[in-house]
Design an enzyme around this catalytic site. Structure first.
Site, PDB file in Angstrom:
ATOM      1  N   ASP A  82       3.114   7.817 -15.064  1.00  0.00           N
ATOM      2  CA  ASP A  82       3.780   9.020 -15.573  1.00  0.00           C
ATOM      3  C   ASP A  82       5.216   8.707 -15.982  1.00  0.00           C
ATOM      4  OD1 ASP A  82       1.410  10.244 -14.790  1.00  0.00           O
ATOM      5  OD2 ASP A  82       2.223  10.784 -12.833  1.00  0.00           O
ATOM      6  N   GLY A 135      -1.051  -2.695 -15.477  1.00  0.00           N
ATOM      7  CA  GLY A 135      -0.620  -2.928 -14.109  1.00  0.00           C
ATOM      8  C   GLY A 135       0.568  -3.863 -14.043  1.00  0.00           C
ATOM      9  N   GLY A 149       2.298  -5.257 -17.161  1.00  0.00           N
ATOM     10  CA  GLY A 149       3.124  -4.431 -18.037  1.00  0.00           C
ATOM     11  C   GLY A 149       2.324  -3.662 -19.064  1.00  0.00           C
TER      12      GLY A 149
END
Length: 310
Positions: free
Chosen positions: A249, A219, A222
């Protein structure tokens, strides 16, 4: 050509409301629709980075037709989706403009018949012959065997094509055992796979289960990478607020593009983090803010080596 597999493609619909409140009617201020599913998002970002991408998986019904129409206008992306009788699912993202939070609703997807699954496997084998790397992305629609990704990983390895696996639950557990080159779970998926909630311990455990390299998405903190070449943490220079749909993605696209360009791991991770953050800042799910990406790359994403053996 980089091949992305999305067995459960979707039509992504994003609604924006001024303030999302339970048990209330809402006036939608803006609606967007686009071809979606994790691998389709990855392919779009790869194309924006200058790579040729081919997408495969399933598409069917009126919704599937809209998905394919949406792909036809994306330069650098080739549609190799396999038709099915059932209708492609929809995903609904509701963005609260007051808080910036997003609520996601995901349909299950069409039931895939055995003959349709066999047709996909034939297509996949043919596409592997021209692929420089492959990403296996997202959930499995009804009717597809739970061990499907394990078989697709083994096929890629037999063809000598590096394979990245980005899924969750039992499909991830079985897929990891087939020894993919790379997996990219988030913290919850990693904990479910390994039973550990400590990211470094869990990442190392995932490697012992079969993954050659593990990139954990944490999140706002990183990425944590554990690879045969070393261990690194990569984080954006500041926390970003916005719509996180598709951010993971974009990170996959960064990792894949870095792999085929033979970039060192710190550069791959910096690109993945910058793309992920720039996707959060984009007003549309599954796209990235080009100016924000270039600014993040220019300012430098913090990539630090972790002590100890990988």
């Amino acid at each position: 050509m980089i091949l992305t597999v999305t067995l459960n493609t979707a039509l992504d619909i994003t609604y924006r409301v001024r303030s999302l409140r339970p048990h209330a009617s809402h006036r939608v201020t803006d609606v967007t629709e686009r071809a979606g599913g994790k691998g389709l998002n990855v392919a779009r970002v790869l194309a924006a980075l200058g790579h040729e991408a081919t997408v495969t998986g399933f598409a069917g019904g009126t919704t599937g037709g809209v998905v394919r129409d949406g792909l036809s206008g994306v330069r650098g992306v080739t549609d190799a989706l396999v038709p099915v009788a059932g209708a492609t699912r929809r995903t609904i993202a509701v963005v609260d403009e007051r808080t910036g939070d997003t609520t996601q609703l995901n349909e299950p997807g069409p039931a895939v018949a055995p003959a349709e699954w066999n047709a996909f496997q034939d297509t996949y084998e043919e596409l592997l012959a021209g692929a420089s790397a492959v990403a296996l992305c997202g959930s499995l629609p009804p009717g597809v065997p739970v061990g499907a990704y394990a078989g697709l990983v083994r096929s890629a390895r037999a063809a000598g094509v590096p394979v990245l696996l980005d899924t969750s639950g039992e499909p991830l557990r079985r897929g990891v055992a087939a020894r993919p080159d790379l997996i990219k779970p988030n913290a919850d998926e990693l904990a479910e796979l390994t039973g550990s909630h400590e990211p470094l311990r869990a990442t190392q455990a995932a490697r012992r289960r079969g993954a050659r390299s593990v990139i954990a998405s944490l999140g706002a903190e990183g990425l944590l990478a554990v690879t045969p070449e070393g261990r690194w943490r990569a984080a954006p220079p500041a926390h970003v607020h916005g719509n996180p749909t598709g951010a993971g993605d974009s990170a996959v696209a960064g990792l894949l593009s870095g792999l085929v360009e033979h970039l060192p791991w710190p550069d791959r991770l910096a690109r993945a983090v910058a793309l992920s953050a720039a996707t959060v800042l984009s007003p549309v799910a599954g796209e990235f803010d080009r100016a924000a990406y270039e600014e993040l790359i220019g300012r430098g994403v913090a990539v630090t080596a972790e002590a100890g053996a990988a």
